[in-house]
Design a protein around this motif. Sequence first.
Motif, PDB file in Angstrom:
ATOM      1  N   VAL A 237      -4.882  -9.313  19.787  1.00 15.34           N
ATOM      2  CA  VAL A 237      -3.526  -9.111  19.300  1.00 15.34           C
ATOM      3  C   VAL A 237      -2.778 -10.443  19.275  1.00 15.34           C
ATOM      4  CG1 VAL A 237      -1.355  -7.902  19.694  1.00 15.34           C
ATOM      5  CG2 VAL A 237      -3.527  -6.793  20.256  1.00 15.34           C
ATOM      6  N   LEU A 238      -2.173 -10.770  18.165  1.00 15.06           N
ATOM      7  CA  LEU A 238      -1.451 -12.032  18.049  1.00 15.06           C
ATOM      8  C   LEU A 238      -0.105 -11.939  18.748  1.00 15.06           C
ATOM      9  CD1 LEU A 238      -2.152 -12.953  14.325  1.00 15.06           C
ATOM     10  CD2 LEU A 238      -3.338 -13.754  16.372  1.00 15.06           C
ATOM     11  N   LEU A 239       0.287 -13.029  19.391  1.00 12.18           N
ATOM     12  CA  LEU A 239       1.567 -13.072  20.077  1.00 12.18           C
ATOM     13  C   LEU A 239       2.684 -13.425  19.099  1.00 12.18           C
ATOM     14  CD1 LEU A 239       0.502 -14.968  23.311  1.00 12.18           C
ATOM     15  CD2 LEU A 239       0.536 -12.516  22.887  1.00 12.18           C
ATOM     16  N   PRO A 240       3.872 -12.872  19.288  1.00 12.73           N
ATOM     17  CA  PRO A 240       4.953 -13.068  18.323  1.00 12.73           C
ATOM     18  C   PRO A 240       5.707 -14.387  18.527  1.00 12.73           C
ATOM     19  CG  PRO A 240       5.675 -11.595  20.029  1.00 12.73           C
ATOM     20  CD  PRO A 240       4.229 -11.902  20.320  1.00 12.73           C
ATOM     21  N   VAL A 241       4.963 -15.479  18.667  1.00 13.59           N
ATOM     22  CA  VAL A 241       5.558 -16.813  18.749  1.00 13.59           C
ATOM     23  C   VAL A 241       4.829 -17.710  17.760  1.00 13.59           C
ATOM     24  CG1 VAL A 241       5.899 -18.860  20.173  1.00 13.59           C
ATOM     25  CG2 VAL A 241       6.314 -16.596  21.139  1.00 13.59           C
ATOM     26  N   GLU A 242       5.566 -18.352  16.882  1.00  6.66           N
ATOM     27  CA  GLU A 242       4.975 -19.273  15.914  1.00  6.66           C
ATOM     28  C   GLU A 242       5.129 -20.688  16.448  1.00  6.66           C
ATOM     29  OE1 GLU A 242       5.327 -20.493  11.158  1.00  6.66           O
ATOM     30  OE2 GLU A 242       6.653 -18.969  12.043  1.00  6.66           O
ATOM     31  N   LEU A 243       4.029 -21.279  16.913  1.00  9.18           N
ATOM     32  CA  LEU A 243       4.044 -22.603  17.520  1.00  9.18           C
ATOM     33  C   LEU A 243       3.886 -23.670  16.440  1.00  9.18           C
ATOM     34  CD1 LEU A 243       4.104 -24.020  20.333  1.00  9.18           C
ATOM     35  CD2 LEU A 243       1.607 -24.036  20.226  1.00  9.18           C
ATOM     36  N   THR A 263       9.562 -19.685  15.269  1.00  8.81           N
ATOM     37  CA  THR A 263      10.178 -18.383  15.515  1.00  8.81           C
ATOM     38  C   THR A 263       9.712 -17.847  16.861  1.00  8.81           C
ATOM     39  OG1 THR A 263       8.377 -17.198  14.408  1.00  8.81           O
ATOM     40  CG2 THR A 263      10.281 -17.821  13.053  1.00  8.81           C
ATOM     41  N   GLU A 264      10.561 -17.043  17.490  1.00  6.87           N
ATOM     42  CA  GLU A 264      10.208 -16.304  18.688  1.00  6.87           C
ATOM     43  C   GLU A 264      10.796 -14.910  18.560  1.00  6.87           C
ATOM     44  OE1 GLU A 264      10.871 -18.217  22.469  1.00  6.87           O
ATOM     45  OE2 GLU A 264      10.761 -20.212  21.564  1.00  6.87           O
ATOM     46  N   HIS A 265      10.017 -13.899  18.965  1.00  4.46           N
ATOM     47  CA  HIS A 265      10.466 -12.514  18.870  1.00  4.46           C
ATOM     48  C   HIS A 265      10.322 -11.850  20.229  1.00  4.46           C
ATOM     49  CE1 HIS A 265      11.570  -9.048  16.379  1.00  4.46           C
ATOM     50  NE2 HIS A 265      10.840  -8.343  17.236  1.00  4.46           N
ATOM     51  N   ASP A 266      11.467 -11.582  20.895  1.00  7.09           N
ATOM     52  CA  ASP A 266      11.470 -10.969  22.222  1.00  7.09           C
ATOM     53  C   ASP A 266      10.574 -11.720  23.207  1.00  7.09           C
ATOM     54  OD1 ASP A 266      13.206  -9.109  21.284  1.00  7.09           O
ATOM     55  OD2 ASP A 266      11.854  -7.404  21.396  1.00  7.09           O
ATOM     56  N   VAL A 284       1.488 -23.886  36.645  1.00  6.20           N
ATOM     57  CA  VAL A 284       2.251 -24.941  37.311  1.00  6.20           C
ATOM     58  C   VAL A 284       3.744 -24.832  37.013  1.00  6.20           C
ATOM     59  CG1 VAL A 284       0.354 -26.588  37.404  1.00  6.20           C
ATOM     60  CG2 VAL A 284       1.818 -26.537  35.394  1.00  6.20           C
ATOM     61  N   ALA A 285       4.123 -24.115  35.970  1.00  2.05           N
ATOM     62  CA  ALA A 285       5.545 -24.009  35.636  1.00  2.05           C
ATOM     63  C   ALA A 285       5.777 -22.804  34.751  1.00  2.05           C
ATOM     64  CB  ALA A 285       6.030 -25.273  34.929  1.00  2.05           C
ATOM     65  N   ARG A 286       6.992 -22.301  34.836  1.00  2.00           N
ATOM     66  CA  ARG A 286       7.425 -21.193  33.981  1.00  2.00           C
ATOM     67  C   ARG A 286       8.729 -21.610  33.321  1.00  2.00           C
ATOM     68  NH1 ARG A 286       8.101 -14.828  35.752  1.00  2.00           N
ATOM     69  NH2 ARG A 286      10.122 -14.473  34.775  1.00  2.00           N
ATOM     70  N   VAL A 287       8.763 -21.543  31.992  1.00  2.00           N
ATOM     71  CA  VAL A 287       9.910 -22.005  31.222  1.00  2.00           C
ATOM     72  C   VAL A 287      10.472 -20.846  30.402  1.00  2.00           C
ATOM     73  CG1 VAL A 287      10.694 -23.629  29.449  1.00  2.00           C
ATOM     74  CG2 VAL A 287       8.905 -24.304  31.068  1.00  2.00           C
ATOM     75  N   PRO A 288      11.777 -20.574  30.490  1.00  2.00           N
ATOM     76  CA  PRO A 288      12.333 -19.450  29.714  1.00  2.00           C
ATOM     77  C   PRO A 288      12.100 -19.607  28.213  1.00  2.00           C
ATOM     78  CG  PRO A 288      13.913 -20.269  31.332  1.00  2.00           C
ATOM     79  CD  PRO A 288      12.781 -21.267  31.300  1.00  2.00           C
ATOM     80  N   GLY A 289      11.826 -18.488  27.547  1.00  2.00           N
ATOM     81  CA  GLY A 289      11.720 -18.476  26.100  1.00  2.00           C
ATOM     82  C   GLY A 289      13.094 -18.327  25.470  1.00  2.00           C
ATOM     83  N   ALA A 290      13.125 -18.339  24.154  1.00  2.00           N
ATOM     84  CA  ALA A 290      14.395 -18.233  23.436  1.00  2.00           C
ATOM     85  C   ALA A 290      14.790 -16.780  23.191  1.00  2.00           C
ATOM     86  CB  ALA A 290      14.302 -18.983  22.102  1.00  2.00           C
ATOM     87  N   GLY A 291      13.920 -15.848  23.582  1.00  2.00           N
ATOM     88  CA  GLY A 291      14.198 -14.445  23.287  1.00  2.00           C
ATOM     89  C   GLY A 291      13.882 -14.152  21.844  1.00  2.00           C
ATOM     90  N   ASN A 292      14.925 -14.150  21.023  1.00  2.00           N
ATOM     91  CA  ASN A 292      14.768 -13.990  19.585  1.00  2.00           C
ATOM     92  C   ASN A 292      15.388 -15.197  18.881  1.00  2.00           C
ATOM     93  OD1 ASN A 292      13.684 -11.100  19.140  1.00  2.00           O
ATOM     94  ND2 ASN A 292      15.362 -10.816  20.579  1.00  2.00           N
ATOM     95  N   SER A 293      14.598 -15.888  18.099  1.00  3.07           N
ATOM     96  CA  SER A 293      15.091 -17.118  17.462  1.00  3.07           C
ATOM     97  C   SER A 293      14.303 -17.409  16.196  1.00  3.07           C
ATOM     98  CB  SER A 293      14.973 -18.306  18.434  1.00  3.07           C
ATOM     99  OG  SER A 293      15.315 -19.513  17.797  1.00  3.07           O
ATOM    100  N   ALA A 294      14.982 -17.930  15.219  1.00  2.00           N
ATOM    101  CA  ALA A 294      14.315 -18.393  13.988  1.00  2.00           C
ATOM    102  C   ALA A 294      14.566 -19.883  13.790  1.00  2.00           C
ATOM    103  CB  ALA A 294      14.819 -17.604  12.782  1.00  2.00           C
ATOM    104  N   HIS A 295      14.840 -20.598  14.907  1.00  2.00           N
ATOM    105  CA  HIS A 295      15.124 -22.049  14.848  1.00  2.00           C
ATOM    106  C   HIS A 295      14.135 -22.780  15.737  1.00  2.00           C
ATOM    107  CE1 HIS A 295      18.904 -21.259  12.794  1.00  2.00           C
ATOM    108  NE2 HIS A 295      19.135 -20.335  13.703  1.00  2.00           N
TER     109      HIS A 295
END
Length: 295
Positions: A237-243, A263-266, A284-295
């Motif tokens: 299953v693909l993750l809803p983050v476009e790197l 983009t990031e989706h939830d 080694v680290a955990r970084v918050p995501g953007a939640g929902n973003s198209a930037h």
Amino acid sequence: MNRCIPIAFGLSLAAVGLSAQVPVTSGSYVQDFGNADVASWVNNSTYPGWYQSQATFAGHVNVNSTAPVNSGGFYTYECNGSNDQKIGSRGSGSATLVRYGVVLRNQTGAPIASLRMSYRGYQMSLAQNGNAVNRTTFDYVVSSSIPGISASATAVVPALNFTQLQNSGVAGANQINGYPCTQSTLVSGCITLGSPLVNGSYILLRWNDVDDPNNDHHMAIDDVQVDFDLTGTGCSVLLPVELVSFEARHEQGQVRLTWTTATEHDNDYFVLERSTDDLLFGPVARVPGAGNSAH
């Protein structure tokens, strides 16, 4: 050299049915239990496709500064009047085993080889449990007909178990006052089915709360999401983050990592991992995501 970035994720596509199961016609199913107080429970009616095993619904609990009841059973919850509903249980006393879950039916027209699942587990109370470990286990049932909530499991999935977040060394018989019931953790994992879930067949995704030794906490779930793999391969299953980019740069004896997403989706957060042998990786680290973003 490429590196893998595990990402906790969620989609917001829901398929909701009014029959004895939820028909899966697309790639995802989401259930967050809403914001209206759930003061009663009817299987497959309160939430379509959802069932619980107890003959009697224990009730709705608003967990606040006073401790919730000690009675075992299946409950709906909210925390300090927030109205964010959760479902869960306390396996205790006569309620030696509480089961609840959702029945989904594959109506995609294709076999489902695997599914990726996530939910948020909440510890709603802290019991005087004398350091006994409380855990809600997860399993699933695959069937050609609608499976009952107490049907024999097809397989267990330890990666989707929810284990208590805090423990009490105090031994007793009561819940402790003033526990901050907002404490939660994201539980996620991928299930590769032993045999593909053929079109028209059913799968029950189920939580099981046993009467653990000594006293038990109230444990609950919310924000359930299931993403189905329709490609025919296991857990792809693909993750809803476009790197867009990922860069590692040496700076004064350390490594600075930077990345950009289109983009990031939830997206809840990123987990960065490292390895000394390119085989075994550790966080080694955990970084918050953007939640929902198209930037």
